[in-house]
Design a protein around this motif. Structure first.
Motif, mmCIF file in Angstrom:
data_model
loop_
_atom_site.group_PDB
_atom_site.id
_atom_site.type_symbol
_atom_site.label_atom_id
_atom_site.label_comp_id
_atom_site.label_asym_id
_atom_site.label_seq_id
_atom_site.Cartn_x
_atom_site.Cartn_y
_atom_site.Cartn_z
ATOM 1 N N MET A 34 49.943 42.430 35.042
ATOM 2 C CA MET A 34 48.586 42.948 35.001
ATOM 3 C C MET A 34 47.932 42.739 36.363
ATOM 4 O O MET A 34 48.403 41.936 37.181
ATOM 5 C CB MET A 34 47.780 42.264 33.899
ATOM 6 C CG MET A 34 48.355 42.486 32.511
ATOM 7 S SD MET A 34 47.330 41.844 31.185
ATOM 8 C CE MET A 34 46.017 43.075 31.169
ATOM 9 N N ALA A 35 46.853 43.456 36.572
ATOM 10 C CA ALA A 35 46.213 43.387 37.886
ATOM 11 C C ALA A 35 44.743 43.730 37.790
ATOM 12 O O ALA A 35 44.286 44.284 36.786
ATOM 13 C CB ALA A 35 46.904 44.347 38.856
ATOM 14 N N TRP A 36 44.038 43.382 38.838
ATOM 15 C CA TRP A 36 42.652 43.807 39.023
ATOM 16 C C TRP A 36 42.577 44.690 40.271
ATOM 17 O O TRP A 36 43.181 44.376 41.300
ATOM 18 C CB TRP A 36 41.733 42.601 39.216
ATOM 19 C CG TRP A 36 41.505 41.791 37.984
ATOM 20 C CD1 TRP A 36 42.180 40.664 37.595
ATOM 21 C CD2 TRP A 36 40.529 42.034 36.967
ATOM 22 N NE1 TRP A 36 41.687 40.202 36.397
ATOM 23 C CE2 TRP A 36 40.657 41.026 35.992
ATOM 24 C CE3 TRP A 36 39.543 43.010 36.769
ATOM 25 C CZ2 TRP A 36 39.856 40.955 34.854
ATOM 26 C CZ3 TRP A 36 38.740 42.936 35.645
ATOM 27 C CH2 TRP A 36 38.900 41.922 34.702
ATOM 28 N N PHE A 37 41.832 45.764 40.141
ATOM 29 C CA PHE A 37 41.497 46.631 41.254
ATOM 30 C C PHE A 37 39.979 46.742 41.308
ATOM 31 O O PHE A 37 39.290 46.383 40.361
ATOM 32 C CB PHE A 37 42.110 48.020 41.065
ATOM 33 C CG PHE A 37 43.602 48.078 41.294
ATOM 34 C CD1 PHE A 37 44.492 47.556 40.354
ATOM 35 C CD2 PHE A 37 44.128 48.654 42.444
ATOM 36 C CE1 PHE A 37 45.867 47.601 40.564
ATOM 37 C CE2 PHE A 37 45.502 48.708 42.658
ATOM 38 C CZ PHE A 37 46.363 48.176 41.712
ATOM 39 N N ARG A 38 39.465 47.256 42.409
ATOM 40 C CA ARG A 38 38.038 47.496 42.509
ATOM 41 C C ARG A 38 37.779 48.743 43.316
ATOM 42 O O ARG A 38 38.605 49.164 44.114
ATOM 43 C CB ARG A 38 37.327 46.293 43.121
ATOM 44 C CG ARG A 38 37.654 46.048 44.586
ATOM 45 C CD ARG A 38 37.008 44.740 45.062
ATOM 46 N NE ARG A 38 37.281 44.484 46.474
ATOM 47 C CZ ARG A 38 36.930 43.370 47.106
ATOM 48 N NH1 ARG A 38 36.289 42.390 46.450
ATOM 49 N NH2 ARG A 38 37.211 43.211 48.390
ATOM 50 N N VAL A 48 43.115 44.124 44.127
ATOM 51 C CA VAL A 48 42.455 42.836 44.273
ATOM 52 C C VAL A 48 43.428 41.687 43.986
ATOM 53 O O VAL A 48 43.596 40.792 44.809
ATOM 54 C CB VAL A 48 41.240 42.725 43.336
ATOM 55 C CG1 VAL A 48 40.639 41.322 43.398
ATOM 56 C CG2 VAL A 48 40.198 43.787 43.672
ATOM 57 N N ALA A 49 44.055 41.717 42.798
ATOM 58 C CA ALA A 49 44.918 40.600 42.411
ATOM 59 C C ALA A 49 45.945 41.056 41.382
ATOM 60 O O ALA A 49 45.706 42.015 40.648
ATOM 61 C CB ALA A 49 44.095 39.447 41.854
ATOM 62 N N TYR A 50 47.064 40.321 41.335
ATOM 63 C CA TYR A 50 48.187 40.654 40.453
ATOM 64 C C TYR A 50 48.711 39.370 39.813
ATOM 65 O O TYR A 50 48.715 38.309 40.444
ATOM 66 C CB TYR A 50 49.287 41.296 41.285
ATOM 67 C CG TYR A 50 50.694 41.216 40.686
ATOM 68 C CD1 TYR A 50 51.526 40.110 40.941
ATOM 69 C CD2 TYR A 50 51.186 42.241 39.890
ATOM 70 C CE1 TYR A 50 52.796 40.042 40.416
ATOM 71 C CE2 TYR A 50 52.470 42.183 39.367
ATOM 72 C CZ TYR A 50 53.270 41.088 39.639
ATOM 73 O OH TYR A 50 54.537 41.024 39.114
ATOM 74 N N ILE A 51 49.159 39.514 38.550
ATOM 75 C CA ILE A 51 49.830 38.390 37.903
ATOM 76 C C ILE A 51 51.011 38.937 37.116
ATOM 77 O O ILE A 51 50.884 39.952 36.424
ATOM 78 C CB ILE A 51 48.864 37.591 37.003
ATOM 79 C CG1 ILE A 51 49.553 36.324 36.456
ATOM 80 C CG2 ILE A 51 48.296 38.436 35.872
ATOM 81 C CD1 ILE A 51 48.566 35.326 35.824
ATOM 82 N N TYR A 60 47.385 38.311 45.940
ATOM 83 C CA TYR A 60 45.984 38.626 46.186
ATOM 84 C C TYR A 60 45.833 39.491 47.434
ATOM 85 O O TYR A 60 46.618 39.376 48.379
ATOM 86 C CB TYR A 60 45.177 37.341 46.380
ATOM 87 C CG TYR A 60 45.158 36.452 45.166
ATOM 88 C CD1 TYR A 60 46.111 35.460 44.986
ATOM 89 C CD2 TYR A 60 44.189 36.624 44.179
ATOM 90 C CE1 TYR A 60 46.108 34.647 43.861
ATOM 91 C CE2 TYR A 60 44.164 35.817 43.049
ATOM 92 C CZ TYR A 60 45.125 34.835 42.898
ATOM 93 O OH TYR A 60 45.111 34.038 41.785
ATOM 94 N N ALA A 61 44.804 40.297 47.425
ATOM 95 C CA ALA A 61 44.426 40.998 48.640
ATOM 96 C C ALA A 61 43.940 39.965 49.651
ATOM 97 O O ALA A 61 43.351 38.940 49.274
ATOM 98 C CB ALA A 61 43.329 42.008 48.345
ATOM 99 N N THR A 69 40.753 33.920 41.726
ATOM 100 C CA THR A 69 41.933 33.439 41.002
ATOM 101 C C THR A 69 42.164 34.293 39.772
ATOM 102 O O THR A 69 41.250 34.460 38.957
ATOM 103 C CB THR A 69 41.758 31.974 40.580
ATOM 104 O OG1 THR A 69 41.534 31.154 41.731
ATOM 105 C CG2 THR A 69 43.014 31.477 39.860
ATOM 106 N N ILE A 70 43.355 34.830 39.649
ATOM 107 C CA ILE A 70 43.723 35.631 38.490
ATOM 108 C C ILE A 70 44.506 34.757 37.515
ATOM 109 O O ILE A 70 45.297 33.902 37.923
ATOM 110 C CB ILE A 70 44.551 36.872 38.904
ATOM 111 C CG1 ILE A 70 44.759 37.809 37.723
ATOM 112 C CG2 ILE A 70 45.868 36.468 39.545
ATOM 113 C CD1 ILE A 70 45.396 39.157 38.107
ATOM 114 N N SER A 71 44.262 34.977 36.223
ATOM 115 C CA SER A 71 45.000 34.245 35.199
ATOM 116 C C SER A 71 45.060 35.102 33.945
ATOM 117 O O SER A 71 44.330 36.091 33.827
ATOM 118 C CB SER A 71 44.344 32.887 34.903
ATOM 119 O OG SER A 71 43.026 33.058 34.412
#
Length: 126
Positions: A34-38, A48-51, A60-61, A69-71
């Protein structure tokens, strides 16, 4: 089918912290990384971040490394993004994303992810 719903966004001041959540529902069995983008106004969506699925790998970018911090909590089917030392340039709509199978795209490529949330707005004032 997997549905992702982000929450936790808002208006904060520079230097503040914020935690975003992404709740997954539906056929979440087998959900992989999973990841976060913006996406900021007038700009392209950015990583932004990946896990990883097993939580043993995070990425992380450069712009957020050391501050975000991604979790993930698979028992709760929830992805998190803890953001600290927020800056005005962090202002954007934040999206969570989930892959089903690794299709070979690199972790920071949006094409890797099958499911996306609708986004949550984060605004950081100076």
């Amino acid at each position: 089918q997997v549905t992702l719903v982000e929450s936790g966004g808002g208006l904060v001041q520079a230097g503040d912290s914020l935690r975003l959540s992404c709740a997954a529902s539906g056929n979440t069995f087998g959900t992989g990384a999973m990841a976060w983008f913006r996406q900021a106004p007038g700009r392209q969506r950015e990583f932004v971040a990946y896990i990883s699925r097993t939580r043993d790998s995070t990425q992380y970018a450069a712009s957020v490394k050391g501050r975000f911090t991604i979790s993930r909590d698979d028992a709760k089917n929830t992805l998190y993004l803890q953001m600290s030392s927020l800056k005005p340039e962090d202002t954007a709509v934040y999206f969570c994303a989930a892959e089903i199978n690794n299709n070979g795209a690199v972790y920071n490529n949006a094409l890797r992810y099958t499911y996306w949330g609708q986004g949550t707005q984060v605004t950081v004032s100076s």
